[in-house]
Design a protein around this motif. Structure first.
Motif, PDB file in Angstrom:
ATOM      1  N   ALA A   1      -0.218   4.809   5.125  1.00 37.80           N
ATOM      2  CA  ALA A   1      -0.481   3.876   4.027  1.00 37.80           C
ATOM      3  C   ALA A   1       0.186   2.541   4.341  1.00 37.80           C
ATOM      4  O   ALA A   1       1.373   2.494   4.640  1.00 37.80           O
ATOM      5  CB  ALA A   1       0.066   4.439   2.716  1.00 37.80           C
ATOM      6  N   LEU A   2      -0.603   1.483   4.285  1.00 34.90           N
ATOM      7  CA  LEU A   2      -0.075   0.148   4.548  1.00 34.90           C
ATOM      8  C   LEU A   2       0.164  -0.579   3.229  1.00 34.90           C
ATOM      9  O   LEU A   2      -0.713  -0.619   2.370  1.00 34.90           O
ATOM     10  CB  LEU A   2      -1.051  -0.649   5.402  1.00 34.90           C
ATOM     11  N   ALA A   3       1.333  -1.163   3.114  1.00 33.49           N
ATOM     12  CA  ALA A   3       1.662  -1.934   1.912  1.00 33.49           C
ATOM     13  C   ALA A   3       0.877  -3.237   1.926  1.00 33.49           C
ATOM     14  O   ALA A   3       0.520  -3.747   2.991  1.00 33.49           O
ATOM     15  CB  ALA A   3       3.160  -2.220   1.881  1.00 33.49           C
ATOM     16  N   PRO A   4       0.611  -3.796   0.768  1.00 27.41           N
ATOM     17  CA  PRO A   4      -0.100  -5.076   0.735  1.00 27.41           C
ATOM     18  C   PRO A   4       0.728  -6.183   1.382  1.00 27.41           C
ATOM     19  O   PRO A   4       1.960  -6.101   1.430  1.00 27.41           O
ATOM     20  CB  PRO A   4      -0.294  -5.342  -0.761  1.00 27.41           C
ATOM     21  N   ALA A   5       0.049  -7.187   1.891  1.00 31.00           N
ATOM     22  CA  ALA A   5       0.732  -8.315   2.526  1.00 31.00           C
ATOM     23  C   ALA A   5       1.610  -9.038   1.507  1.00 31.00           C
ATOM     24  O   ALA A   5       1.333  -9.017   0.311  1.00 31.00           O
ATOM     25  CB  ALA A   5      -0.297  -9.277   3.112  1.00 31.00           C
ATOM     26  N   GLY A   6       2.652  -9.651   1.995  1.00 28.26           N
ATOM     27  CA  GLY A   6       3.524 -10.426   1.128  1.00 28.26           C
ATOM     28  C   GLY A   6       4.824  -9.702   0.836  1.00 28.26           C
ATOM     29  O   GLY A   6       5.073  -8.598   1.309  1.00 28.26           O
ATOM     30  N   LYS A   7       5.626 -10.358   0.038  1.00 28.27           N
ATOM     31  CA  LYS A   7       6.935  -9.829  -0.320  1.00 28.27           C
ATOM     32  C   LYS A   7       6.781  -8.627  -1.251  1.00 28.27           C
ATOM     33  O   LYS A   7       6.004  -8.669  -2.209  1.00 28.27           O
ATOM     34  CB  LYS A   7       7.750 -10.929  -1.002  1.00 28.27           C
ATOM     35  N   LEU A   8       7.535  -7.585  -0.969  1.00 28.64           N
ATOM     36  CA  LEU A   8       7.513  -6.378  -1.799  1.00 28.64           C
ATOM     37  C   LEU A   8       8.830  -6.245  -2.550  1.00 28.64           C
ATOM     38  O   LEU A   8       9.894  -6.318  -1.955  1.00 28.64           O
ATOM     39  CB  LEU A   8       7.325  -5.130  -0.943  1.00 28.64           C
ATOM     40  N   ASP A   9       8.735  -6.032  -3.852  1.00 24.00           N
ATOM     41  CA  ASP A   9       9.928  -5.688  -4.612  1.00 24.00           C
ATOM     42  C   ASP A   9       9.835  -4.200  -4.942  1.00 24.00           C
ATOM     43  O   ASP A   9       8.873  -3.526  -4.572  1.00 24.00           O
ATOM     44  CB  ASP A   9      10.072  -6.559  -5.860  1.00 24.00           C
ATOM     45  N   LEU A  10      10.821  -3.664  -5.632  1.00 29.40           N
ATOM     46  CA  LEU A  10      10.835  -2.232  -5.918  1.00 29.40           C
ATOM     47  C   LEU A  10       9.644  -1.803  -6.780  1.00 29.40           C
ATOM     48  O   LEU A  10       9.121  -0.703  -6.603  1.00 29.40           O
ATOM     49  CB  LEU A  10      12.161  -1.832  -6.564  1.00 29.40           C
ATOM     50  N   ASN A  11       9.183  -2.657  -7.685  1.00 30.82           N
ATOM     51  CA  ASN A  11       8.011  -2.323  -8.495  1.00 30.82           C
ATOM     52  C   ASN A  11       6.757  -2.246  -7.631  1.00 30.82           C
ATOM     53  O   ASN A  11       5.936  -1.331  -7.786  1.00 30.82           O
ATOM     54  CB  ASN A  11       7.816  -3.333  -9.622  1.00 30.82           C
ATOM     55  N   ALA A  12       6.598  -3.190  -6.707  1.00 33.37           N
ATOM     56  CA  ALA A  12       5.433  -3.180  -5.821  1.00 33.37           C
ATOM     57  C   ALA A  12       5.468  -1.969  -4.890  1.00 33.37           C
ATOM     58  O   ALA A  12       4.420  -1.346  -4.632  1.00 33.37           O
ATOM     59  CB  ALA A  12       5.369  -4.468  -5.017  1.00 33.37           C
ATOM     60  N   ILE A  13       6.640  -1.614  -4.405  1.00 29.01           N
ATOM     61  CA  ILE A  13       6.764  -0.432  -3.552  1.00 29.01           C
ATOM     62  C   ILE A  13       6.393   0.816  -4.340  1.00 29.01           C
ATOM     63  O   ILE A  13       5.630   1.659  -3.866  1.00 29.01           O
ATOM     64  CB  ILE A  13       8.186  -0.320  -2.966  1.00 29.01           C
ATOM     65  N   THR A  14       6.896   0.930  -5.559  1.00 25.83           N
ATOM     66  CA  THR A  14       6.584   2.080  -6.400  1.00 25.83           C
ATOM     67  C   THR A  14       5.085   2.179  -6.645  1.00 25.83           C
ATOM     68  O   THR A  14       4.496   3.266  -6.550  1.00 25.83           O
ATOM     69  CB  THR A  14       7.347   1.989  -7.742  1.00 25.83           C
ATOM     70  N   SER A  15       4.435   1.075  -6.945  1.00 27.02           N
ATOM     71  CA  SER A  15       2.984   1.061  -7.172  1.00 27.02           C
ATOM     72  C   SER A  15       2.221   1.476  -5.919  1.00 27.02           C
ATOM     73  O   SER A  15       1.255   2.241  -5.991  1.00 27.02           O
ATOM     74  CB  SER A  15       2.518  -0.329  -7.602  1.00 27.02           C
ATOM     75  N   THR A  16       2.647   0.974  -4.770  1.00 25.73           N
ATOM     76  CA  THR A  16       1.990   1.315  -3.513  1.00 25.73           C
ATOM     77  C   THR A  16       2.139   2.801  -3.209  1.00 25.73           C
ATOM     78  O   THR A  16       1.179   3.461  -2.796  1.00 25.73           O
ATOM     79  CB  THR A  16       2.556   0.464  -2.354  1.00 25.73           C
ATOM     80  N   LEU A  17       3.319   3.343  -3.420  1.00 25.52           N
ATOM     81  CA  LEU A  17       3.545   4.774  -3.196  1.00 25.52           C
ATOM     82  C   LEU A  17       2.632   5.612  -4.081  1.00 25.52           C
ATOM     83  O   LEU A  17       2.044   6.604  -3.630  1.00 25.52           O
ATOM     84  CB  LEU A  17       5.006   5.136  -3.456  1.00 25.52           C
ATOM     85  N   ALA A  18       2.495   5.210  -5.336  1.00 18.48           N
ATOM     86  CA  ALA A  18       1.630   5.946  -6.265  1.00 18.48           C
ATOM     87  C   ALA A  18       0.155   5.794  -5.885  1.00 18.48           C
ATOM     88  O   ALA A  18      -0.595   6.771  -5.889  1.00 18.48           O
ATOM     89  CB  ALA A  18       1.871   5.465  -7.689  1.00 18.48           C
ATOM     90  N   GLN A  19      -0.252   4.582  -5.560  1.00 17.39           N
ATOM     91  CA  GLN A  19      -1.659   4.320  -5.225  1.00 17.39           C
ATOM     92  C   GLN A  19      -2.122   5.185  -4.050  1.00 17.39           C
ATOM     93  O   GLN A  19      -3.217   5.724  -4.064  1.00 17.39           O
ATOM     94  CB  GLN A  19      -1.847   2.843  -4.883  1.00 17.39           C
ATOM     95  N   TYR A  20      -1.292   5.305  -3.030  1.00 15.56           N
ATOM     96  CA  TYR A  20      -1.676   6.046  -1.826  1.00 15.56           C
ATOM     97  C   TYR A  20      -1.155   7.482  -1.809  1.00 15.56           C
ATOM     98  O   TYR A  20      -1.325   8.182  -0.816  1.00 15.56           O
ATOM     99  CB  TYR A  20      -1.201   5.295  -0.578  1.00 15.56           C
ATOM    100  N   GLN A  21      -0.515   7.905  -2.885  1.00 17.41           N
ATOM    101  CA  GLN A  21       0.047   9.253  -2.998  1.00 17.41           C
ATOM    102  C   GLN A  21       0.943   9.599  -1.809  1.00 17.41           C
ATOM    103  O   GLN A  21       0.840  10.656  -1.196  1.00 17.41           O
ATOM    104  CB  GLN A  21      -1.073  10.286  -3.162  1.00 17.41           C
ATOM    105  N   VAL A  22       1.822   8.677  -1.496  1.00 19.79           N
ATOM    106  CA  VAL A  22       2.746   8.840  -0.376  1.00 19.79           C
ATOM    107  C   VAL A  22       3.722   9.968  -0.679  1.00 19.79           C
ATOM    108  O   VAL A  22       4.236  10.073  -1.791  1.00 19.79           O
ATOM    109  CB  VAL A  22       3.505   7.513  -0.118  1.00 19.79           C
ATOM    110  N   ASN A  23       3.967  10.824   0.328  1.00 23.59           N
ATOM    111  CA  ASN A  23       4.955  11.889   0.120  1.00 23.59           C
ATOM    112  C   ASN A  23       6.131  11.808   1.089  1.00 23.59           C
ATOM    113  O   ASN A  23       7.099  12.524   0.951  1.00 23.59           O
ATOM    114  CB  ASN A  23       4.306  13.277   0.185  1.00 23.59           C
TER     115      ASN A  23
END
Length: 165
Positions: free
Chosen positions: A23-45
């Motif tokens: 799973a690739l995170a979206p481009a740009g600066k990531l904060d903890l909220n963006a990381i949490t959203s990305t983990l949920a979106q891609y069901q990262v384990n």
């Protein structure tokens, strides 16, 4: 990690060579909220974090870890308080402390951490991975006995060359 960080090799090839989805995170600066959203979106384990980001996430947004099964963290000393808080909140998470300087391309030693490690004063860095050997040596390059301070030397096929002198 950014593609320029040695941890990116672990993240990319660790997933792809083991048949996992990357799973690739979206481009740009990531904060903890963006990381949490990305983990949920891609069901990262499974997630790799630097020690500093691990500690910040545990302290500021522990819900980031809610759906994870495996966390690998390292690059610096993991704070005992962060380990204790994470494992007491999410006891089923497999937390691995990964140690290795850049010259070993991410990890050379690992330690699965448990609540019992929180009782110790130092977080263990673990044991060498397959293909690596580690030595604790004195200033004359002789092994030191248990409990004696020494310098950690790592050897193995994954070690970079060209640092002599």
């Amino acid at each position: 990690a950014t593609i320029a960080f040695d941890a990116a090799t672990f993240e990319i090839w660790g997933a792809l060579l083991n048949g996992a989805k990357l799973a690739l995170a979206p481009a740009g600066k990531l904060d903890l909220n963006a990381i949490t959203s990305t983990l949920a979106q891609y069901q990262v384990n499974t997630l790799w974090l630097t020690a500093g980001l691990f500690a910040a996430a545990v302290e500021e947004k522990i819900s980031l870890f809610a759906n994870l099964k495996h966390i690998l963290a390292g690059g610096d000393t993991l704070p005992l308080t962060s380990i204790q808080r994470l494992l007491s909140t999410y006891s089923s998470i497999d937390l691995i402390n990964g140690y290795g300087p850049t010259e070993t391309t991410t990890f050379a030693l690992t330690q699965h951490l448990s609540v019992k490690h929180c009782e110790e004063k130092v977080v263990p860095i673990g044991y060498p991975l397959n293909g690596y050997t580690s030595y604790l040596l004195d200033s004359t390059l002789e092994p030191v006995p248990p409990g004696v301070v020494g310098e950690l030397y790592i050897a193995g096929a994954g070690l970079a060359r060209g640092y002599l002198g």
